[in-house]
Design an enzyme around this catalytic site. Structure first.
Site, PDB file in Angstrom:
ATOM      1  CB  SER A 156      -6.364  55.188 -17.227  1.00  0.00           C
ATOM      2  OG  SER A 156      -7.020  55.003 -15.992  1.00  0.00           O
TER       3      SER A 156
ATOM      4  CG  ASN B 164      -9.547  54.439 -20.101  1.00  0.00           C
ATOM      5  OD1 ASN B 164      -9.904  53.287 -20.311  1.00  0.00           O
ATOM      6  ND2 ASN B 164      -8.384  54.726 -19.538  1.00  0.00           N
TER       7      ASN B 164
ATOM      8  CG  HIS C 257      -2.892  55.983 -20.305  1.00  0.00           C
ATOM      9  ND1 HIS C 257      -4.080  55.929 -21.011  1.00  0.00           N
ATOM     10  CD2 HIS C 257      -2.933  54.945 -19.422  1.00  0.00           C
ATOM     11  CE1 HIS C 257      -4.801  54.922 -20.568  1.00  0.00           C
ATOM     12  NE2 HIS C 257      -4.121  54.304 -19.609  1.00  0.00           N
TER      13      HIS C 257
END
Length: 290
Positions: A119, A190, A140
């Site tokens: 991630s 993220n 991902h």
């Protein structure tokens, strides 16, 4: 290149979910982990998930049975030597991933593609460890994998277009929407999400508001399905810390510095829902009770 067999390394939440959607899409799947108990737990999660789809009428009994029948488990990476695509879904630690990809790069057949479900860790670095950077890519997925539509597709510096095209097609066959991003720390998901979670933790540490108020404001005011502190518990506070450290190290900017409260909670073993306690308390089924 046609993908027929997919290997998944890691039978945790993400790995078992990836194995499920791959098998449901018609791929033969080999799910590998280091202990039989991990594999049993992963298979149990797959059975529960497929069972819910069956109960709700989203799949037929035949589709349920065929998906389970396409998954086999193993304790040996050697059983992945015939896989066309191998997806890594282990702990978010570059050292662990490096050791794994050095082994996978040596044992996988030459034309196989290696993919990481990381991630945040740079794909270009992981690709170098594999010894096959042209056939290495970031794939991902998002938790829970059977329900979440997005797959971030991340090309490393040397990833070929052909590798990208194969992985995009595999993701689409799994019923996902693949979106391509560049290889920067945290990618897009993220890079945006984790600083928000980190700032929520800082606001709690500073006493700006209670955890219930912080989460409630983001749910009711921003229409988020889950508040940032509850989401941190869901993701795992150790994973949140690991990603913030990657962002902080990768960009060299203190705006990505992990909250001291986040560090302290991880040190105390308060990792969130998976251990029963984080910002909130959870029962053995993962339901929030306090």
């Amino acid at each position: 290149m046609e993908v027929k067999r997919i290997g998944v390394v890691g039978a945790g939440q993400m790995g078992s979910g990836i194995a499920q959607v791959a098998a449901s899409a018609g791929y033969e799947v080999v799910l590998v982990d280091v202990a039989e108990s991990f594999l049993e737990r992963g298979l149990a999660a797959i059975r529960r998930s497929l069972g819910k789809f069956l109960e709700k009428g989203k799949i037929t009994q035949e589709a349920h049975d065929e998906a389970l029948g396409r998954i086999r488990t193993s304790l040996s990476l050697e059983d992945l030597k015939d896989a066309d695509l191998i997806v890594e879904a282990i702990v978010e630690d570059e050292g662990e991933k490096r050791r794994l990809f050095e082994r996978l790069g040596a044992l996988a057949k030459p034309e196989a593609i290696l993919a990481s479900n990381t991630s945040s860790i740079p794909i270009t670095a992981l690709a170098r460890y594999s010894g096959r950077p042209e056939r290495f890519i970031g794939m991902h997925f998002f938790n829970p994998v059977p329900l979440m539509q997005l797959v971030e597709v991340i090309r490393g510096e040397l990833t070929s277009e052909a590798t990208r095209d194969v992985v995009v097609e595999v993701a689409r066959r799994m019923g996902k929407t693949p979106l391509e991003v560049q290889d920067y720390p945290g990618f897009i998901s993220n890079r945006l999400l984790m600083p928000m979670i980190n700032e929520a933790i800082e606001a709690l540490r500073e006493g700006v508001a209670s955890k219930e108020a912080i989460d409630g404001i983001m749910r009711l005011g921003m229409n988020h399905p889950m508040g940032p502190l509850e989401l941190a518990d869901f993701i795992g506070l150790d994973t949140c810390l690991a990603i913030m450290e990657v962002l902080h190290r990768g960009f060299g900017d203190d705006k990505y510095r992990p909250s001291p409260l986040l560090r302290r909670m991880v040190q105390a073993g308060l990792l969130g829902r998976k251990v029963g306690r984080g910002f909130y308390i959870y029962d053995e089924k993962g339901n929030k009770v306090g």
